[in-house]
Design an enzyme around this catalytic site. Structure first.
Site, PDB file in Angstrom:
ATOM      1  N   GLY A 125       0.828  -1.207   0.000  1.00 33.70           N
ATOM      2  CA  GLY A 125       0.000   0.000   0.000  1.00 33.70           C
ATOM      3  C   GLY A 125       0.860   1.253   0.000  1.00 33.70           C
ATOM      4  N   TYR A 126       1.427   1.567  -1.158  1.00 32.73           N
ATOM      5  CA  TYR A 126       2.237   2.784  -1.302  1.00 32.73           C
ATOM      6  C   TYR A 126       1.443   3.862  -2.068  1.00 32.73           C
ATOM      7  CZ  TYR A 126       6.846   0.690  -0.047  1.00 32.73           C
ATOM      8  OH  TYR A 126       7.914   0.126   0.583  1.00 32.73           O
ATOM      9  N   SER A 127       1.128   3.556  -3.347  1.00 35.17           N
ATOM     10  CA  SER A 127       0.588   4.580  -4.253  1.00 35.17           C
ATOM     11  C   SER A 127      -0.795   5.052  -3.830  1.00 35.17           C
ATOM     12  CB  SER A 127       0.483   4.026  -5.676  1.00 35.17           C
ATOM     13  OG  SER A 127       1.707   3.504  -6.094  1.00 35.17           O
ATOM     14  N   SER A 159      -1.656  -4.163  -6.056  1.00 36.07           N
ATOM     15  CA  SER A 159      -1.653  -5.496  -6.675  1.00 36.07           C
ATOM     16  C   SER A 159      -1.976  -6.561  -5.638  1.00 36.07           C
ATOM     17  CB  SER A 159      -0.284  -5.811  -7.278  1.00 36.07           C
ATOM     18  OG  SER A 159       0.069  -4.835  -8.212  1.00 36.07           O
ATOM     19  N   GLU A 242      12.459  -4.742  -4.728  1.00 36.99           N
ATOM     20  CA  GLU A 242      11.472  -4.910  -5.794  1.00 36.99           C
ATOM     21  C   GLU A 242      12.123  -4.769  -7.168  1.00 36.99           C
ATOM     22  OE1 GLU A 242       8.136  -2.230  -5.408  1.00 36.99           O
ATOM     23  OE2 GLU A 242       7.163  -2.986  -7.209  1.00 36.99           O
ATOM     24  N   THR A 375       8.262   4.406 -12.500  1.00 41.94           N
ATOM     25  CA  THR A 375       8.267   4.510 -13.969  1.00 41.94           C
ATOM     26  C   THR A 375       9.696   4.590 -14.523  1.00 41.94           C
ATOM     27  OG1 THR A 375       8.244   6.929 -14.016  1.00 41.94           O
ATOM     28  CG2 THR A 375       6.093   5.825 -13.882  1.00 41.94           C
ATOM     29  N   GLU A 377      10.892   6.916 -16.315  1.00 38.01           N
ATOM     30  CA  GLU A 377      11.444   8.270 -16.139  1.00 38.01           C
ATOM     31  C   GLU A 377      12.077   8.398 -14.750  1.00 38.01           C
ATOM     32  OE1 GLU A 377       8.341   7.671 -17.351  1.00 38.01           O
ATOM     33  OE2 GLU A 377       8.801   8.194 -19.427  1.00 38.01           O
TER      34      GLU A 377
HETATM   35  C1  FAD Z   1       0.588  -3.058 -12.951  1.00 40.73           C
HETATM   36  C2  FAD Z   1       0.831  -2.114 -11.830  1.00 40.73           C
HETATM   37  C3  FAD Z   1       0.908  -2.613 -10.555  1.00 40.73           C
HETATM   38  C4  FAD Z   1       1.124  -1.744  -9.490  1.00 40.73           C
HETATM   39  N1  FAD Z   1       1.137  -2.266  -8.222  1.00 40.73           N
HETATM   40  C5  FAD Z   1       1.271  -1.430  -7.177  1.00 40.73           C
HETATM   41  C6  FAD Z   1       1.205  -1.919  -5.841  1.00 40.73           C
HETATM   42  O1  FAD Z   1       1.029  -3.118  -5.619  1.00 40.73           O
HETATM   43  N2  FAD Z   1       1.306  -1.056  -4.828  1.00 40.73           N
HETATM   44  C7  FAD Z   1       1.499   0.276  -5.026  1.00 40.73           C
HETATM   45  O2  FAD Z   1       1.615   1.003  -4.060  1.00 40.73           O
HETATM   46  N3  FAD Z   1       1.560   0.792  -6.278  1.00 40.73           N
HETATM   47  C8  FAD Z   1       1.441  -0.027  -7.351  1.00 40.73           C
HETATM   48  N4  FAD Z   1       1.485   0.472  -8.635  1.00 40.73           N
HETATM   49  C9  FAD Z   1       1.575   1.920  -8.815  1.00 40.73           C
HETATM   50  C10 FAD Z   1       2.887   2.410  -9.380  1.00 40.73           C
HETATM   51  O3  FAD Z   1       3.919   2.346  -8.419  1.00 40.73           O
HETATM   52  C11 FAD Z   1       2.653   3.843  -9.875  1.00 40.73           C
HETATM   53  O4  FAD Z   1       1.722   3.760 -10.933  1.00 40.73           O
HETATM   54  C12 FAD Z   1       3.910   4.510 -10.355  1.00 40.73           C
HETATM   55  O5  FAD Z   1       4.791   4.767  -9.288  1.00 40.73           O
HETATM   56  C13 FAD Z   1       3.620   5.820 -11.104  1.00 40.73           C
HETATM   57  O6  FAD Z   1       2.771   6.635 -10.372  1.00 40.73           O
HETATM   58  P1  FAD Z   1       1.456   7.283 -11.050  1.00 40.73           P
HETATM   59  O7  FAD Z   1       0.712   6.179 -11.707  1.00 40.73           O
HETATM   60  O8  FAD Z   1       0.777   8.089 -10.008  1.00 40.73           O
HETATM   61  O9  FAD Z   1       1.992   8.224 -12.212  1.00 40.73           O
HETATM   62  P2  FAD Z   1       2.560   9.701 -12.036  1.00 40.73           P
HETATM   63  O10 FAD Z   1       3.527   9.732 -10.916  1.00 40.73           O
HETATM   64  O11 FAD Z   1       1.425  10.646 -11.989  1.00 40.73           O
HETATM   65  O12 FAD Z   1       3.361   9.882 -13.388  1.00 40.73           O
HETATM   66  C14 FAD Z   1       2.727  10.270 -14.636  1.00 40.73           C
HETATM   67  C15 FAD Z   1       3.830  10.439 -15.674  1.00 40.73           C
HETATM   68  O13 FAD Z   1       4.697  11.523 -15.296  1.00 40.73           O
HETATM   69  C16 FAD Z   1       6.042  11.067 -15.245  1.00 40.73           C
HETATM   70  N5  FAD Z   1       6.762  11.709 -14.147  1.00 40.73           N
HETATM   71  C17 FAD Z   1       6.316  11.894 -12.892  1.00 40.73           C
HETATM   72  N6  FAD Z   1       7.263  12.522 -12.136  1.00 40.73           N
HETATM   73  C18 FAD Z   1       8.337  12.682 -12.939  1.00 40.73           C
HETATM   74  C19 FAD Z   1       9.635  13.253 -12.756  1.00 40.73           C
HETATM   75  N7  FAD Z   1      10.031  13.738 -11.580  1.00 40.73           N
HETATM   76  N8  FAD Z   1      10.501  13.272 -13.814  1.00 40.73           N
HETATM   77  C20 FAD Z   1      10.122  12.744 -15.021  1.00 40.73           C
HETATM   78  N9  FAD Z   1       8.890  12.230 -15.256  1.00 40.73           N
HETATM   79  C21 FAD Z   1       8.015  12.190 -14.239  1.00 40.73           C
HETATM   80  C22 FAD Z   1       5.958   9.572 -14.988  1.00 40.73           C
HETATM   81  O14 FAD Z   1       7.126   8.890 -15.422  1.00 40.73           O
HETATM   82  C23 FAD Z   1       4.719   9.199 -15.792  1.00 40.73           C
HETATM   83  O15 FAD Z   1       5.062   9.009 -17.151  1.00 40.73           O
HETATM   84  C24 FAD Z   1       1.286  -0.361  -9.715  1.00 40.73           C
HETATM   85  C25 FAD Z   1       1.225   0.134 -11.028  1.00 40.73           C
HETATM   86  C26 FAD Z   1       1.000  -0.732 -12.075  1.00 40.73           C
HETATM   87  C27 FAD Z   1       0.937  -0.162 -13.460  1.00 40.73           C
END
Ligand code: FAD
Length: 393
Positions: A125-127, A159, A242, A375, A377
């Protein structure tokens, strides 16, 4: 790095191979969304648990086999080579390892043996809707009340929350502190009153992740890992574990090899475009080389981990970035190889789908690989600043 096995490592490798040859379930798909989708998987995990092989490198006092990091690597590689289900997941892959480094004695004794039974699932439970890449912006609140904390807020993309017994949770415990300092790392019982799990279905039509809502959820103070308000630093340990997931490089190489075999075998029936797509030959060759590079990267990570005891930092980001972007390239090449047949999947076409529909499913699923766990990035930012010492953009 020494690539050859020591005599002990060679003996261990033989032991695992013999075990896999006799015990591997025939019906357990690798990478199934549900960790216990097939009865064969559960029985297989039980057999591994009986030999203390769910996480062979965990300490003996908590039910592990006390093996070296290198032996663990051999174990993972052999399972991957045999396409046998690997007991990875959040519990074995990064919640357990974080507990080993930062947990109290009581927490380790309670949770590690249970994880090693191979029968429990954990989630992370991070995001949150407003905190992904900028994880330290998280707003889920945990407020002290006697010996408990009371949690309110929402997590997203969690997840496996729908299968999980436990969650590792990051929550804000000091809203007045600078944002990286007021976060605490908790273990949460997913059966606690006030937790609601709602499914999210991904574009590959698979239910893997969820939204999780917390409404006055009570967590005992003893469920804090590490110190109150210092959770951010532990979260980094978890993320390094991870991102340094080893074994996936073997899977990448096998997929390329399977695609090469398919391309050659299906030239005449036109299910492969090899005969009339001039660039496909070159692309398959490129993917093959890249899979070898990914394998070398995983060797580097494991040898650093064996020497230093903890997972590497920016090197894990290099491996994560390269491996996940490679995965997407592999399945793009796969779709090119299959042409129109690439649209058939196991659900719509059944056994007639080429390569059991794996290419189509993974072509869609692999999009998420460069997002989950941070991501591409963000990995590039880490490599640039922490690895190369470049200034922040
Ligand atoms: C299949 C899947 C499973 C997941 N499972 C888990 C889980 O079990 N638990 C959990 O906690 N999370 C989980 N996540 C979440 C995942 O960790 C986040 O989706 C990820 O960290 C990106 O955050 P966001 O989706 O809020 O995108 P955002 O942070 O909003 O990013 C949007 C875009 O902006 C870019 N961006 C953002 N900041 C910067 C920067 N400083 N410099 C350059 N580019 C930037 C990103 O690269 C991306 O392209 C999962 C995600 C997926 C897709």
């Amino acid at each position: 790095m020494e690539f050859r096995d020591t005599p002990d490592e060679a003996a261990f490798r033989t032991e695992i191979r013999n075990f896999i040859a006799t015990e591997q379930p025939k019906d357990a798909p690798r990478g199934a969304a549900d960790p216990f989708a097939m009865e064969g998987t559960r029985a297989w995990l039980k057999k591994l648990a009986d030999r203390n092989w769910i996480a062979p490198a965990w300490p003996r006092e908590y039910g592990g086999a006390g093996m070296s990091v290198m032996e663990q690597f051999i174990f993972n590689s052999e399972l991957a080579e045999a396409r046998a289900p690997r007991p990875f997941g959040i519990a074995v892959g990064f919640a357990g390892p974080t507990l080993i480094v930062h947990g109290t004695e009581e927490q380790k004794k309670k949770h590690l043996p249970e994880i090693l039974s191979g029968d429990v699932v954990w989630c992370q439970g991070y995001s949150e809707p407003g905190a992904g890449s900028d994880l330290a912006a998280l707003q889920t609140r945990a407020v002290r009340d006697g010996d408990d904390f009371v949690v309110n807020g929402q997590k997203i993309w969690t997840s496996g929350a729908h299968w999980s017994k436990w969650m590792i949770l990051l929550a804000r415990t000091d809203p007045d502190a600078p944002k990286h300092r007021g976060i605490t790392y908790f273990i949460v019982d997913m059966k606690s009153p006030g937790i609601t799990v709602r499914p999210l279905v991904n574009m590959a039509d698979s239910h893997e992740f969820n939204e999780v809502f917390f409404e006055d959820v009570r967590i005992p103070r003893t469920n804090i890992i590490g110190e109150e308000n210092r959770g951010w630093y532990l979260a980094q340990t978890t993320l390094s574990f991870e991102r340094s997931n080893i074994g996936s490089a073997v899977g990448a190489r096998q997929t390329v090899e399977d695609m090469v075999t398919f391309a050659k075998e299906h030239v005449a029936d036109h299910m492969s475009t090899l005969a009339h797509n001039g660039s496909l030959r070159g692309e398959l060759m490129e993917r093959y080389i890249e899979a070898q590079v990914a394998t070398m990267m995983s060797y580097k990570i494991v040898s650093m981990q064996a020497k230093e005891g903890v997972p590497p930092g920016h090197e894990a980001s290099v491996a994560k970035l390269y491996g996940t972007e490679l995965n997407q390239r592999i399945y793009r090449t796969g779709m090119k190889m299959l042409g129109l047949y690439g649209q058939l999947d196991g659900k719509s076409a059944g056994p007639e789908a080429p390569m059991k529909g794996r290419v189509k499913y993974m072509y869609l699923r692999a999009v998420a690989n460069t997002v989950e766990g941070g991501t591409s990035e963000i990995q590039r930012n880490i490599i640039a600043t922490r690895g190369l010492g470049l200034p922040r953009a």
